[in-house]
Design a protein around this motif. Structure first.
Motif, short mmCIF file in Angstrom:
data_model
loop_
_atom_site.label_atom_id
_atom_site.label_comp_id
_atom_site.label_asym_id
_atom_site.label_seq_id
_atom_site.Cartn_x
_atom_site.Cartn_y
_atom_site.Cartn_z
N UNK A 19 25.71 42.07 46.97
CA UNK A 19 26.30 42.59 45.73
C UNK A 19 27.64 43.26 46.00
N UNK A 20 27.69 44.03 47.09
CA UNK A 20 28.92 44.73 47.44
C UNK A 20 30.03 43.75 47.81
N UNK A 21 29.67 42.70 48.54
CA UNK A 21 30.66 41.69 48.93
C UNK A 21 31.22 40.97 47.71
N UNK A 22 30.34 40.60 46.76
CA UNK A 22 30.79 39.93 45.54
C UNK A 22 31.69 40.87 44.73
N UNK A 23 31.32 42.14 44.64
CA UNK A 23 32.13 43.11 43.89
C UNK A 23 33.51 43.27 44.51
N UNK A 24 33.56 43.33 45.83
CA UNK A 24 34.85 43.48 46.50
C UNK A 24 35.71 42.23 46.32
N UNK A 25 35.09 41.06 46.30
CA UNK A 25 35.86 39.85 46.03
C UNK A 25 36.43 39.86 44.62
N UNK A 26 35.64 40.35 43.66
CA UNK A 26 36.13 40.46 42.28
C UNK A 26 37.30 41.44 42.20
N UNK A 27 37.16 42.57 42.90
CA UNK A 27 38.25 43.55 42.90
C UNK A 27 39.50 42.97 43.54
N UNK A 28 39.32 42.21 44.62
CA UNK A 28 40.47 41.59 45.29
C UNK A 28 41.14 40.58 44.38
N UNK A 29 40.33 39.82 43.64
CA UNK A 29 40.90 38.85 42.69
C UNK A 29 41.64 39.57 41.56
N UNK A 30 41.09 40.69 41.10
CA UNK A 30 41.76 41.46 40.05
C UNK A 30 43.11 42.01 40.52
N UNK A 31 43.15 42.47 41.79
CA UNK A 31 44.42 42.96 42.35
C UNK A 31 45.47 41.85 42.38
N UNK A 32 45.03 40.65 42.78
CA UNK A 32 45.98 39.52 42.83
C UNK A 32 46.49 39.20 41.43
N UNK A 33 45.58 39.17 40.46
CA UNK A 33 45.98 38.88 39.08
C UNK A 33 46.91 39.96 38.55
N UNK A 76 49.10 41.73 40.29
CA UNK A 76 50.44 41.50 40.84
C UNK A 76 51.12 40.31 40.18
N UNK A 77 50.33 39.26 39.92
CA UNK A 77 50.91 38.09 39.26
C UNK A 77 51.36 38.43 37.84
N UNK A 78 50.59 39.28 37.17
CA UNK A 78 50.95 39.70 35.81
C UNK A 78 52.25 40.49 35.80
N UNK A 79 52.43 41.37 36.78
CA UNK A 79 53.67 42.16 36.88
C UNK A 79 54.87 41.24 37.09
N UNK A 80 54.70 40.27 37.99
CA UNK A 80 55.80 39.33 38.27
C UNK A 80 56.13 38.53 37.01
N UNK A 81 55.07 38.06 36.32
CA UNK A 81 55.30 37.28 35.10
C UNK A 81 55.98 38.12 34.04
N UNK A 82 55.62 39.40 33.91
CA UNK A 82 56.22 40.30 32.91
C UNK A 82 57.71 40.50 33.17
N UNK A 83 58.07 40.60 34.47
CA UNK A 83 59.48 40.79 34.82
C UNK A 83 60.31 39.55 34.52
N UNK A 84 59.74 38.36 34.68
CA UNK A 84 60.53 37.14 34.55
C UNK A 84 60.50 36.52 33.15
#
Length: 283
Positions: A246-260, A262-270
């Motif tokens: 459960x902890x591993x799956x949660x951390x993967x979800x958090x890691x995916x959220x962090x990536x999204x 950063x991508x959202x910030x880049x998209x907002x700037x451009x």
């Protein structure tokens, strides 16, 4: 061996009669290392009253745990679990038969699993050399359960180490995933070989006979407590393993959220720049 001395010798496989080697006034322990010489093992087994089914159980490397309590004879089929290295669990097929003053042990790999028992005989712990063959059986089982306790504790330590790695959010996630999968496989294999032994072991405590007498019950009660400890440790390991997944799956979800994020910030700037380029580029 008897109360005064211990004699050890190697027995050639071509021995015509193993029963002639038995001394009536001593406890006789035959230790068979390796299960490849089926013809010699078959002769040894038949001489001491084993049937063909028991012999097949001994020679079958992968076999379910069982204890058969015949009249005047006890027969054990066990699977010993141990860690060959840090994270790889191995199993070894073991057979133990007790018949009168004769004890026969069979182990698959020929390793020195019962060395602790031999040392106990040499030092005459609990005056074992002056007691019946049932006490030797108890010491052999104690050696077996001690190894299982060590294995269970190591498995629990490995899982706690993975948990610390996940909580501190360090290390390669792919490596952590492999560790969780290896530990899961080890826990399932260990559980499969230990859990059925509890019910089988309780049977011989409820029905003392010629080999396990009333005076030996405290020794075998202690062995039952050791088995219960191993089973409880396995249960704890399963709970930790479930939490790790459960902890591993949660951390993967958090890691995916962090990536999204950063991508959202880049998209907002451009997006404004893209709009301006589109408008002024078309006009």
């Amino acid at each position: 061996y008897d109360q005064t001395e211990i004699n050890t010798r190697s027995i050639p496989l071509e021995t015509t009669s193993f029963k002639k080697l038995v001394k009536e006034d001593c406890i006789n322990w035959f230790q068979v290392n390796g299960l490849t010489q089926s013809e010699a093992i078959g002769r040894l087994a038949s001489e001491f009253g084993m049937n063909n089914l028991d012999l097949r159980d001994i020679l079958t490397p992968v076999h379910v745990v069982k204890i058969d309590n015949y009249k005047g004879r006890l027969f054990f089929v066990l699977n010993s679990c141990y860690f060959e290295d840090a994270d790889r669990l191995q199993t070894e097929h073991i057979g133990i038969m007790v018949c009168g003053n004769v004890v026969i042990t069979f182990n698959e790999s020929g390793n020195r699993l019962f060395d602790a028992t031999r040392q106990g005989l040499e030092s005459d712990i609990m005056e074992i050399r002056s007691r019946q063959s049932g006490f030797l059986l108890g010491f052999l089982l104690n050696t077996f359960f001690s190894l299982q306790i060590e294995t269970a504790s190591h498995l629990e330590d490995v899982l706690e180490g993975i948990e610390s790695t996940l909580l501190s959010n360090v290390g390669d996630p792919r490596t952590t995933n492999k560790q969780i999968q290896h530990s899961r496989h080890a826990c399932l294999l260990f559980r499969k070989n230990i859990i059925p032994l509890k019910e089988e072991f309780d049977k011989i405590l409820k029905e003392p006979g010629d080999i396990i007498t009333e005076e030996m019950i405290p020794l075998f009660d202690d062995l039952s407590d050791q088995l219960s400890y191993v089973i409880q440790t396995i249960a704890n390991s399963r709970e930790i393993l479930t939490s790790l997944v459960d902890l591993y799956v949660s951390q993967n979800d958090l890691r995916s959220n962090d990536i999204m994020k950063h991508l959202t910030v880049v998209a907002t700037l451009f997006i404004p720049v893209t709009f301006l380029v589109g408008v002024w580029g078309m006009n």
